[in-house]
Design an enzyme around this catalytic site. Structure first.
Site, PDB file in Angstrom:
ATOM      1  N   ARG A 120      28.314  53.937  50.065  1.00 48.33           N
ATOM      2  CA  ARG A 120      27.628  53.107  51.057  1.00 48.33           C
ATOM      3  C   ARG A 120      28.566  52.166  51.780  1.00 48.33           C
ATOM      4  NH1 ARG A 120      22.193  53.267  48.717  1.00 48.33           N
ATOM      5  NH2 ARG A 120      20.716  52.267  50.117  1.00 48.33           N
ATOM      6  N   ARG A 159       5.686  53.439  53.438  1.00 46.61           N
ATOM      7  CA  ARG A 159       6.118  54.244  52.276  1.00 46.61           C
ATOM      8  C   ARG A 159       5.531  53.705  50.961  1.00 46.61           C
ATOM      9  NH1 ARG A 159      12.362  55.614  51.773  1.00 46.61           N
ATOM     10  NH2 ARG A 159      12.669  53.388  51.491  1.00 46.61           N
ATOM     11  N   ARG A 192       7.869  49.733  47.071  1.00 41.74           N
ATOM     12  CA  ARG A 192       9.137  49.250  46.515  1.00 41.74           C
ATOM     13  C   ARG A 192       9.385  47.824  46.978  1.00 41.74           C
ATOM     14  NH1 ARG A 192      13.422  53.944  47.976  1.00 41.74           N
ATOM     15  NH2 ARG A 192      14.618  52.081  48.410  1.00 41.74           N
TER      16      ARG A 192
HETATM   17  P1  AMP Z   1      18.293  53.421  47.924  1.00 40.97           P
HETATM   18  O1  AMP Z   1      17.165  53.974  47.130  1.00 40.97           O
HETATM   19  O2  AMP Z   1      19.453  54.371  48.034  1.00 40.97           O
HETATM   20  O3  AMP Z   1      17.847  52.872  49.259  1.00 40.97           O
HETATM   21  O4  AMP Z   1      18.871  52.168  47.089  1.00 40.97           O
HETATM   22  C1  AMP Z   1      18.054  51.050  46.796  1.00 40.97           C
HETATM   23  C2  AMP Z   1      18.921  49.822  46.596  1.00 40.97           C
HETATM   24  O5  AMP Z   1      19.830  50.037  45.476  1.00 40.97           O
HETATM   25  C3  AMP Z   1      19.839  49.469  47.755  1.00 40.97           C
HETATM   26  O6  AMP Z   1      19.166  48.714  48.768  1.00 40.97           O
HETATM   27  C4  AMP Z   1      20.929  48.650  47.049  1.00 40.97           C
HETATM   28  O7  AMP Z   1      20.465  47.360  46.727  1.00 40.97           O
HETATM   29  C5  AMP Z   1      21.088  49.412  45.734  1.00 40.97           C
HETATM   30  N1  AMP Z   1      22.119  50.468  45.872  1.00 40.97           N
HETATM   31  C6  AMP Z   1      21.931  51.801  45.776  1.00 40.97           C
HETATM   32  N2  AMP Z   1      23.078  52.463  45.933  1.00 40.97           N
HETATM   33  C7  AMP Z   1      24.038  51.527  46.149  1.00 40.97           C
HETATM   34  C8  AMP Z   1      25.429  51.590  46.409  1.00 40.97           C
HETATM   35  N3  AMP Z   1      26.072  52.767  46.485  1.00 40.97           N
HETATM   36  N4  AMP Z   1      26.104  50.428  46.587  1.00 40.97           N
HETATM   37  C9  AMP Z   1      25.470  49.231  46.502  1.00 40.97           C
HETATM   38  N5  AMP Z   1      24.151  49.101  46.289  1.00 40.97           N
HETATM   39  C10 AMP Z   1      23.421  50.237  46.095  1.00 40.97           C
END
Ligand code: AMP
Length: 263
Positions: A120, A159, A192
């Protein structure tokens, strides 16, 4: 669609093993999915995982699994990561490094992988490159899903996720048969915490600042495939499969630039 591969080792980390061995593939797919929040990466990752037999490695799912642990089992690092996640911010680099390092065997999965939510940031992309080359594994493609801002906000606000099997619904475009309950396991759906409007704004800013440069990084490496995420999940999935089939096969030189693969 076939059943998705078991991903116990990824979700639990540590010494956990997958109960069902992954299907072996002669040429497993190793793909990264990138895109702003709400673009449908998780849905596409699940569809691709079922179709390509590749394991769906979502960092967000790991943090959400940690979020279900009783407070007494949370380390200070985990509690800090969850605070950042709820606020829509990125979890600190060191936490992500330790999470991925602990699960690095999943990058060698013989079924291949679909990475969703990682890398990310530019630093995380470099981290992934080092881990992959340390394991003698190469990425096949990086798929960047693209969608106008207005549609992103509408998708996120509608969602809902199942509290049991994590299936994803949308109040307008994909509502459950019984309001508020999952079609598959009948457990309640929830919004969420990071899908609430105040967190969504932060997540979109974070994406622009931190994740958009990752798209350029992979474009320079010749791995990037852009897919418009405007359509039904099935349409986007079919577009993704077509784009994967038609992708130019390239080889990266030592400095990371690309040259056409010789016929
Ligand atoms: P996602 O489901 O991929 O949108 O992830 C949900 C949340 O998890 C994000 O908004 C971040 O707070 C955290 N997160 C997930 N992947 C990462 C990553 N690679 N680096 C930093 N934070 C992460």
């Amino acid at each position: 669609m076939k059943a998705r591969p078991d991903r116990t080792a990824w979700i639990k980390g540590g010494c956990a093993h997958c109960d069902i061995a992954p299907a072996a593939r002669i040429q497993p797919f190793r793909i990264v999915l990138i895109g702003p929040p709400g673009v449908g990466k998780g849905t596409q990752a699940a569809l691709l995982s079922g179709s390509l037999d590749a394991c769906h490695l979502s960092t967000g799912d790991v943090f959400r699994a940690i979020n279900t642990l009783p407070p007494s089992e949370l380390t200070p690092t985990m509690s800090c990561a969850l605070r950042e996640m709820r606020a829509g911010k990125l979890v600190p680099y060191e936490t992500v490094l330790s999470l991925i390092s602990e699960r690095s065997a999943c990058l060698r999965c013989r079924g291949g992988f679909i990475l969703d939510g990682f890398p990310r940031t530019f630093a995380q992309a470099v981290m992934l490159d080092e881990m992959l080359s340390g394991q003698n594994v190469r990425l096949d493609a990086v798929i960047s899903y693209e969608l106008p801002l207005k549609q992103i906000v509408s998708r996120i606000s509608g969602r809902r996720t199942c509290s049991g099997c994590q299936a994803v619904y949308h109040m307008e475009s994909h509502p459950p048969k019984t309001p508020g309950l999952c079609d598959e396991c009948s457990l309640p759906l929830f919004q969420r915490s990071d899908d609430r409007p105040e967190s969504v704004r932060v997540r979109l800013e974070v994406y622009e600042q931190s994740t958009a440069p990752v798209v350029d990084y992979y474009r320079r490496k010749g791995l990037l495939i852009s897919v418009p995420a405007d359509g039904s999940p099935k349409e986007i999935f079919e577009m993704t499969l077509r784009a994967l089939e038609q992708r130019p096969k390239t080889v990266a030189s030592k400095n990371g630039e690309v040259a056409p693969r010789k016929p």
